[in-house]
Write a protein that holds these residues in place. Structure first.
Motif, mmCIF file in Angstrom:
data_model
loop_
_atom_site.group_PDB
_atom_site.id
_atom_site.type_symbol
_atom_site.label_atom_id
_atom_site.label_comp_id
_atom_site.label_asym_id
_atom_site.label_seq_id
_atom_site.Cartn_x
_atom_site.Cartn_y
_atom_site.Cartn_z
ATOM 1 N N SER A 253 3.113 5.934 -2.766
ATOM 2 C CA SER A 253 4.294 6.633 -3.261
ATOM 3 C C SER A 253 4.118 7.005 -4.730
ATOM 4 C CB SER A 253 5.533 5.748 -3.072
ATOM 5 O OG SER A 253 6.629 6.240 -3.807
ATOM 6 N N ALA A 254 3.628 6.059 -5.526
ATOM 7 C CA ALA A 254 3.372 6.344 -6.943
ATOM 8 C C ALA A 254 2.282 7.393 -7.102
ATOM 9 C CB ALA A 254 2.982 5.058 -7.665
ATOM 10 N N SER B 290 0.831 -1.204 0.000
ATOM 11 C CA SER B 290 0.000 0.000 0.000
ATOM 12 C C SER B 290 0.868 1.257 0.000
ATOM 13 C CB SER B 290 -0.917 0.010 1.224
ATOM 14 O OG SER B 290 -1.824 -1.049 1.179
ATOM 15 N N ALA B 291 1.947 1.233 0.779
ATOM 16 C CA ALA B 291 2.866 2.371 0.797
ATOM 17 C C ALA B 291 3.490 2.583 -0.571
ATOM 18 C CB ALA B 291 3.947 2.142 1.856
ATOM 19 N N LEU C 101 10.879 -5.742 -4.949
ATOM 20 C CA LEU C 101 11.470 -4.852 -5.938
ATOM 21 C C LEU C 101 10.661 -4.834 -7.229
ATOM 22 C CD1 LEU C 101 15.292 -5.565 -5.487
ATOM 23 C CD2 LEU C 101 13.980 -3.599 -4.664
ATOM 24 N N ILE C 102 10.174 -6.003 -7.646
ATOM 25 C CA ILE C 102 9.330 -6.055 -8.845
ATOM 26 C C ILE C 102 8.042 -5.279 -8.620
ATOM 27 C CG2 ILE C 102 7.943 -7.590 -10.295
ATOM 28 C CD1 ILE C 102 10.129 -9.693 -10.018
ATOM 29 N N ALA C 103 7.431 -5.446 -7.448
ATOM 30 C CA ALA C 103 6.199 -4.720 -7.133
ATOM 31 C C ALA C 103 6.436 -3.213 -7.139
ATOM 32 C CB ALA C 103 5.664 -5.169 -5.776
ATOM 33 N N PHE C 104 7.549 -2.797 -6.537
ATOM 34 C CA PHE C 104 7.871 -1.371 -6.484
ATOM 35 C C PHE C 104 8.027 -0.799 -7.892
ATOM 36 C CE2 PHE C 104 10.764 2.212 -6.344
ATOM 37 C CZ PHE C 104 10.289 2.953 -5.278
ATOM 38 N N LEU C 105 8.764 -1.477 -8.729
ATOM 39 C CA LEU C 105 8.988 -0.996 -10.099
ATOM 40 C C LEU C 105 7.691 -1.005 -10.896
ATOM 41 C CD1 LEU C 105 12.395 -2.741 -10.914
ATOM 42 C CD2 LEU C 105 12.011 -0.315 -10.430
ATOM 43 N N LEU C 106 6.884 -2.038 -10.736
ATOM 44 C CA LEU C 106 5.619 -2.134 -11.467
ATOM 45 C C LEU C 106 4.686 -0.989 -11.093
ATOM 46 C CD1 LEU C 106 3.705 -3.797 -13.324
ATOM 47 C CD2 LEU C 106 2.947 -5.007 -11.272
ATOM 48 N N PHE C 107 4.561 -0.706 -9.800
ATOM 49 C CA PHE C 107 3.656 0.348 -9.345
ATOM 50 C C PHE C 107 4.106 1.726 -9.814
ATOM 51 C CE2 PHE C 107 2.604 -2.487 -5.452
ATOM 52 C CZ PHE C 107 1.772 -3.249 -6.245
#
Length: 310
Positions: A221-222, A216-217, A253-259
């Motif tokens: 952020s996005a 969620s964070a 890391l994949i989730a962060f980049l995808l979002f």
């Protein structure tokens, strides 16, 4: 959070594609939402708890009504940026279905500051197209909704922590920042909501270690980056949080980049057009010619590799 992220992502991508139609926004939002919601029910329980908590909802309504009365009686619309940039951008986008996207076409609308992130005026344009009206009260729905959501988050956090709701209620009621900076179409209300909820999610993650709060964070952020350029500071803080807690697994890391694909595409677009991803911030660091040369070289490599049609 998922719905807001998918809505703002759809708005951002359609503005970049120069094809901003409200039915496309709805369709793309539903596609993104169904995809993400299948991967996990991220923090839906949090909003369910907020809606079922009568104390939290009551305090939020009382403060919000005071705030709404002030803005209505004073005719306060949110300052210079709202009238000179956000409203004109929303009206132009709703009527032309695209923004001027090159230095040459800026002559068609020389007063529009098209370097602002797209979330706020994109939501305004979406409402203009849905209603068929181009009135201030239609655009005001955006910051008013975010202001109320911000109050819900603040009071919920206070209720969770110490059950002392009256303290933030009084603090917000007498706050010049809340009264003057978070009114009507100004961008501070949406950013305040996203940032406050992000910190709440990180606080809950530290307590419960549930991955839903961390994801969620990332979404928030996005969202912050699509709302305002200074949202990048929140993203940098989140990156620091992830690495300092050693949460940099492959999945995270994949989730962060995808979002963060939608806001990153927007800032790359701005970098290409203006030589600066955050104008009018960092104007002294603008390297327009050098940036155009780099992007031109990348595009040429793509053409030679058979991607010309794409």
């Amino acid at each position: 959070i998922i719905f807001l992220f998918t809505l703002l992502s759809a708005i951002t991508l359609l503005i970049l594609a120069k094809s901003f139609f409200y039915w496309k926004v709805i369709a793309l939002t539903l596609i993104f939402f169904l995809f993400l919601s299948r991967k996990g029910n991220i923090t839906v329980g949090f909003f369910k708890e907020v809606s079922c908590n009568k104390k939290v909802f009551l305090y939020s309504c009382i403060i919000f009504l005071v705030f709404l009365s002030f803005t209505y009686l004073e005719g306060f619309f949110g300052g210079q940026d709202a009238r000179s940039d956000y409203l004109p951008l929303a009206r132009f986008l709703s009527l032309n279905y695209a923004l001027p996207s090159s230095l040459d076409s800026v002559e068609k609308a020389p007063l529009l500051r098209t370097t602002y992130p797209p979330a706020i005026y994109g939501l305004g344009a979406f409402l203009f197209q849905i209603t068929g009206l181009h009135k201030e009260w239609v655009a005001s729905i955006v910051p008013l909704a975010f202001s109320f959501l911000f109050l819900l988050v603040v009071f919920r956090w206070s209720y969770t922590y110490s059950n002392a709701l009256i303290i933030p209620a009084i603090a917000i009621l007498i706050s010049p920042f809340f009264v003057e900076r978070m009114s009507w179409f100004y961008q501070e209300a949406p950013l305040a909501f996203a940032v406050t909820l992000l910190f709440y999610c990180l606080w809950q993650f530290e307590k419960e270690r549930r991955k839903e709060y961390l994801y969620s964070a990332m979404l928030l952020s996005a969202i912050a980056m699509m709302i305002k350029s200074t949202g990048i500071l929140i993203t940098l803080f989140l990156i620091y949080f992830i690495f300092s807690r050693k949460l940099y697994s492959k999945v995270n890391l994949i989730a962060f980049l995808l979002f963060h694909i939608p806001p990153l595409l927007w800032y790359l677009h701005t970098l290409y057009l203006w030589g600066n991803p955050f104008p009018p911030l960092l104007n002294s660091l603008t390297i327009y010619e050098e940036t155009r040369k780099i992007f031109t070289a990348i595009l040429e490599i793509g053409r030679q590799s058979g991607f010309n049609k794409w």
